[in-house]
Design a protein around this motif. Structure first.
Motif, mmCIF file in Angstrom:
data_model
loop_
_atom_site.group_PDB
_atom_site.id
_atom_site.type_symbol
_atom_site.label_atom_id
_atom_site.label_comp_id
_atom_site.label_asym_id
_atom_site.label_seq_id
_atom_site.Cartn_x
_atom_site.Cartn_y
_atom_site.Cartn_z
ATOM 1 N N HIS A 34 -16.565 39.427 -11.393
ATOM 2 C CA HIS A 34 -17.415 39.857 -10.291
ATOM 3 C C HIS A 34 -17.643 41.367 -10.301
ATOM 4 O O HIS A 34 -16.945 42.109 -10.986
ATOM 5 C CB HIS A 34 -16.846 39.413 -8.940
ATOM 6 C CG HIS A 34 -15.547 40.061 -8.575
ATOM 7 N ND1 HIS A 34 -14.330 39.485 -8.838
ATOM 8 C CD2 HIS A 34 -15.278 41.231 -7.943
ATOM 9 C CE1 HIS A 34 -13.360 40.271 -8.392
ATOM 10 N NE2 HIS A 34 -13.904 41.332 -7.846
ATOM 11 N N VAL A 35 -18.658 41.781 -9.545
ATOM 12 C CA VAL A 35 -18.958 43.194 -9.343
ATOM 13 C C VAL A 35 -18.773 43.510 -7.871
ATOM 14 O O VAL A 35 -19.266 42.788 -7.001
ATOM 15 C CB VAL A 35 -20.405 43.534 -9.763
ATOM 16 C CG1 VAL A 35 -20.748 44.974 -9.400
ATOM 17 C CG2 VAL A 35 -20.599 43.305 -11.256
ATOM 18 N N PHE A 36 -18.049 44.583 -7.586
ATOM 19 C CA PHE A 36 -17.820 45.028 -6.216
ATOM 20 C C PHE A 36 -18.597 46.318 -6.024
ATOM 21 O O PHE A 36 -18.356 47.310 -6.714
ATOM 22 C CB PHE A 36 -16.332 45.241 -5.977
ATOM 23 C CG PHE A 36 -15.991 45.562 -4.542
ATOM 24 C CD1 PHE A 36 -16.495 44.819 -3.495
ATOM 25 C CD2 PHE A 36 -15.140 46.624 -4.253
ATOM 26 C CE1 PHE A 36 -16.173 45.112 -2.176
ATOM 27 C CE2 PHE A 36 -14.807 46.929 -2.937
ATOM 28 C CZ PHE A 36 -15.328 46.173 -1.905
ATOM 29 N N GLN A 37 -19.577 46.304 -5.095
ATOM 30 C CA GLN A 37 -20.424 47.461 -4.838
ATOM 31 C C GLN A 37 -20.110 48.025 -3.458
ATOM 32 O O GLN A 37 -20.207 47.320 -2.456
ATOM 33 C CB GLN A 37 -21.900 47.062 -4.907
ATOM 34 C CG GLN A 37 -22.328 46.483 -6.248
ATOM 35 C CD GLN A 37 -23.798 46.085 -6.262
ATOM 36 O OE1 GLN A 37 -24.210 45.209 -5.508
ATOM 37 N NE2 GLN A 37 -24.583 46.725 -7.115
ATOM 38 N N MET A 38 -19.748 49.294 -3.408
ATOM 39 C CA MET A 38 -19.455 49.980 -2.151
ATOM 40 C C MET A 38 -20.489 51.090 -1.969
ATOM 41 O O MET A 38 -20.791 51.813 -2.920
ATOM 42 C CB MET A 38 -18.044 50.582 -2.181
ATOM 43 C CG MET A 38 -16.941 49.551 -2.390
ATOM 44 S SD MET A 38 -15.376 50.296 -2.936
ATOM 45 C CE MET A 38 -15.760 50.642 -4.666
#
Length: 281
Positions: free
Chosen positions: A241-245
């Motif tokens: 997964h990719v976690f975008q903040m």
């Protein structure tokens, strides 16, 4: 029905004008196409030119807290958070369909995203992707709008996403956008609206990147209180997964809402912290 026909008519006009994310390399010498211009399905608010693979199911949880300017009174926005759940399926490598529900105005949306042209390593310099959606705003209250009909709840979006992977670290995107809301809160605002999106990604390391996007609304009403959306964030890639903040001045997450109804102002500190979390199944 008239607006739906207009929307469908726009599609051909616009057309012509990861098993594991850590295994996805940025340049594949054996392929004729440039790969991984963007690792996330969104840059921040704007769609990127990335699609999920054929047969792949992706679940995206997007979250925006309330405004930071209210400080501890709302626990820096925690008390006023909104959430969007998006389910995306790859019919082919070049065609995705999705359905979502956002707590912002209780919006339901169905969308299609499809590749038109791919950037080639030694050929065509751009990737071009189409994106079309239809949404239903179920948050409109008939008690406040006695003349409200179902058609007024509908909105449409048509986008052409044009990206270029400049080098192994830098990718850029341009997003001409048409969106239409059958109901607008400002009488002077045209229902049919136009915007130009700009976005980019810069790799900071193997798993980290700096992302930003901006939407320039081209026919906003002079007396509109809404602002152009500016968003800046960090992407973190982890297995699967990719976690975008990020920070943004638009709390809505559907294209019509962040382009047409963003209320925040960076100069006043009226901005929202949020994240997008993508999980591949």
């Amino acid at each position: 029905m008239k607006h739906l026909l207009i929307f469908l008519f726009c599609i051909p006009i616009l057309v012509y004008a990861q098993d594991d994310l850590l295994d996805e390399i940025d340049t594949d010498a054996s392929s004729q196409y440039a790969s991984a211009a963007f690792k996330g399905l969104k840059i921040v608010n704007f769609e990127s030119t990335k699609l999920v693979a054929k047969g792949e199911f992706t679940f995206v949880v997007a979250h925006r807290f309330g405004s930071l300017e209210n400080g501890i009174d709302t626990f820096f926005g925690l008390d006023d958070a909104v959430t969007r759940l998006n389910f995306i399926f790859g019919i082919t490598d070049d065609l995705n369909v999705s359905v979502s529900r956002s707590s912002f105005q209780k919006i339901y949306e169905a969308a299609a995203k499809y590749t038109l042209i791919k950037q080639e390593n030694n050929g065509f310099p751009l990737t071009i992707v189409g994106y079309n959606s239809i949404l239903i705003n179920t948050g409109l209250e008939k008690d406040n709008l006695p003349l409200l009909e179902f058609k007024h709840r509908l909105g449409y979006t048509a986008q052409v996403l044009v990206s270029r992977k400049v080098n192994s670290n830098l990718s850029l995107e341009l997003a001409p956008t048409f969106f239409h809301d059958n109901y607008v809160t400002i009488d002077e605002q045209d229902n049919s609206q136009f915007a130009l999106g700009f976005g980019g990604r810069y790799k900071l390391g193997k798993r980290w990147s700096l992302n930003a996007d901006y939407g320039w609304h081209l026919n906003r009403a002079d007396n509109s209180p809404f602002k152009n959306p500016l968003s800046i964030g960090i992407d973190l890639e982890t297995g699967g997964h990719v976690f975008q903040m990020h920070f943004t001045n638009a709390q809505g997450m559907n294209t019509n809402t962040f382009l047409g109804q963003g209320t925040g102002d960076w100069s006043d500190g009226n901005i929202y912290f949020g994240f997008n979390l993508s999980r591949v199944f």
